[in-house]
Design a protein around this motif. Structure first.
Motif, PDB file in Angstrom:
ATOM      1  N   THR A   2       0.820  -1.200   0.000  1.00 17.35           N
ATOM      2  CA  THR A   2       0.000   0.000   0.000  1.00 17.35           C
ATOM      3  C   THR A   2       0.863   1.262   0.000  1.00 17.35           C
ATOM      4  O   THR A   2       2.026   1.244   0.394  1.00 17.35           O
TER       5      THR A   2
ATOM      6  N   ALA B 144      -4.754   4.888   8.187  1.00 13.37           N
ATOM      7  CA  ALA B 144      -6.000   4.171   7.911  1.00 13.37           C
ATOM      8  C   ALA B 144      -7.244   4.997   8.211  1.00 13.37           C
ATOM      9  O   ALA B 144      -8.348   4.615   7.819  1.00 13.37           O
TER      10      ALA B 144
ATOM     11  N   ASN C  55      -5.735  -0.421   2.310  1.00  8.08           N
ATOM     12  CA  ASN C  55      -5.815  -0.182   3.759  1.00  8.08           C
ATOM     13  C   ASN C  55      -6.613   1.065   4.112  1.00  8.08           C
ATOM     14  O   ASN C  55      -6.749   1.414   5.288  1.00  8.08           O
TER      15      ASN C  55
END
Length: 368
Positions: free
Chosen positions: A67, A73, A95
Motif C-alpha cells: 500500500t 487508515a 488499507n
C-alpha cells in the motif's frame, strides 16, 4: 542588523522542522497539507489519526507491491493530484477502507489495474480528470459500491463498452467531457446512455463531419446505424415499417422482394442439371457409335454357302460334262444333298437342270 535578523528566522524554521519531523502544515480539523514539498513518500512523522492529507504537486513513488499509505487508515480525503504516478499497482489503497474522496487528477495515468481500487468500498468521489486513460476496464468499477461522483474529463477515451456503461448507471454523477469520442456506430450505446442521463457538452472529435457536435443530440442515421423497431405479430402491414431514432421511415421489405434470389438459384440449378444430363446422353451415344464403327463388315456370300459366280461356273461344268461316264457322280449332287439337309429348300423340289442327265442316259440305252 538585517542579516542577523534573517539568520535568526532561518534558524527558527530549521529548529521547527527538526521538532515537528515533517514539512507539512496541520490544522485543528486533522488536515495535513504537504502540497508542493518535493516529497517522495508521505512523511511517517505525521499524526496517525489525521483525516485529510494533501500530497499534490510532489514526486511520489508508488510501490509496486503493498500500500501507498500504510500508517494512515483513518483518512477520509486524499489528494494525490499532479504526481507522475503513470500506473497504479493492485490494491495500492486497500488499507484505506474509510476513504471518501480520492483525487488522482493530472497524474499521467494511462492504465488502471482491475484491482487498483480494491478495498475502497466507502469511496464517494473519484477524480480521474486530465489523465491519459484510453479505455476503462470493467472490473475496476466493481469494488466501488458507494461511488457517487466519477470524473473522467479530458482523458483519451474514444469509446466505452456497454458493460462499463451499465455499471456506470449506478453512479449518479459521471463527467465525460473533453474526451476524443469517435462518433460512429460503436458509439450508439454511449449516445443512448447520454440521452437517458441528459448529459451535455459531450462532443465528438471524429469523424470530421461530426466534430464538435454533442453526442446526445445525434441520431442513429448520423452515427451510421439503422435500428429496426419490432412490432407484434398482430400488427398490420402498414405499421410494420423500419424506424430510426430520427423518425426516418422506409417501406418494409416484403417476403416477395426477398424471394427472388431463391428463384434465380432454382433456375440456375435446373439449367445446370439439364445441361449435365444432355452432355451425359450425348457422350453415351458417341461411345455407342464409335463402338459400332470398330466392327469389320461381313463378306458378301450367299446363304447356301457359295457365291453366284461359283454357282454359274458349276452349272457350266455340269453342262459340258454330259458325255461323262455313269459311274462318275455329278458335282452338284452332293451340294444338292447338303442343301436338303439344311432345311432351307422344300422337300421334293428338284431343279429342272437335274433331269437333263437322266433323260439323256435313257435315250442312250434305248438307242443301244
Amino acid at each position: 542588523m538585517a542579516p542577523a535578523c534573517l539568520l535568526g528566522v532561518c534558524s527558527l524554521l530549521c529548529a521547527w522542522s527538526v521538532v515537528t519531523g515533517h514539512p507539512c502544515s496541520l490544522d485543528h480539523q486533522g488536515w495535513a497539507n504537504c502540497n508542493g514539498k518535493s516529497l517522495l513518500h508521505a512523511p511517517s512523522s505525521l499524526p496517525r489519526n489525521i483525516t485529510g492529507l494533501d500530497l499534490s504537486f510532489n514526486s511520489l513513488v508508488v510501490p509496486r507491491h503493498g500500500t501507498l499509505l500504510v500508517h494512515f487508515a483513518s483518512l477520509h480525503s486524499l489528494n494525490l493530484s499532479s504526481n507522475a504516478l503513470l500506473a497504479l499497482s493492485p490494491a495500492v489503497f486497500s488499507n484505506l477502507g474509510a476513504l471518501r474522496l480520492l483525487d488522482l487528477s493530472s497524474c499521467s495515468i494511462a492504465y488502471l489495474h482491475t484491482d487498483t481500487f480494491k478495498g475502497l468500498g466507502n469511496l464517494h468521489t473519484l477524480l480521474l480528470r486530465n489523465n491519459s486513460l484510453q479505455e476503462l476496464e470493467v472490473p475496476f468499477f466493481l469494488p466501488l459500491k458507494a461511488l457517487f461522483h466519477l470524473d473522467l474529463q479530458h482523458n483519451a477515451l474514444v469509446s466505452v463498452d456497454p458493460w462499463s456503461l451499465q455499471l456506470m448507471e449506478a453512479v449518479p454523477q459521471v463527467r465525460l467531457e473533453g474526451n476524443p469520442w469517435v462518433c460512429d456506430c460503436t458509439a450508439h450505446p454511449l449516445q443512448q446512455w447520454l440521452q437517458r442521463r441528459r448529459a451535455v457538452q459531450v462532443t465528438c472529435a471524429s469523424p470530421p463531419g461530426l466534430r464538435g457536435r454533442e453526442v446526445a443530440a445525434l441520431d442513429s442515421q448520423d452515427l451510421g446505424c439503422w435500428m429496426k423497431q419490432r412490432f407484434p405479430r398482430g400488427a398490420s402491414t402498414a405499421q410494420q415499417i423500419t424506424v430510426t431514432h430520427s423518425n426516418t421511415t422506409t417501406p418494409p421489405t416484403t417476403k416477395a422482394g426477398r424471394s427472388w434470389p431463391y428463384l434465380v438459384g432454382f433456375l440456375v440449378a435446373a439449367i445446370s442439371i439439364s445441361i449435365l444430363i444432355a452432355l451425359a446422353a450425348k457422350c453415351k451415344l458417341f461411345h455407342k457409335n464409335f463402338a459400332s464403327y470398330r466392327h469389320r463388315p461381313l463378306p458378301e456370300t450367299s446363304s447356301i454357302g457359295g457365291s453366284p459366280m461359283e454357282d454359274s461356273s458349276d452349272w457350266d461344268r455340269g453342262s459340258s460334262g454330259q458325255g461323262a461316264s455313269k459311274n462318275h457322280p455329278m458335282p452338284g449332287a452332293a451340294d444338292l444333298q447338303a442343301e436338303d439337309d439344311d432345311g432351307f429348300i422344300e422337300d421334293n423340289y428338284i431343279q429342272p437342270s437335274e433331269h437333263l442327265p437322266e433323260e439323256e442316259e435313257r435315250e442312250v440305252h434305248l438307242s443301244i
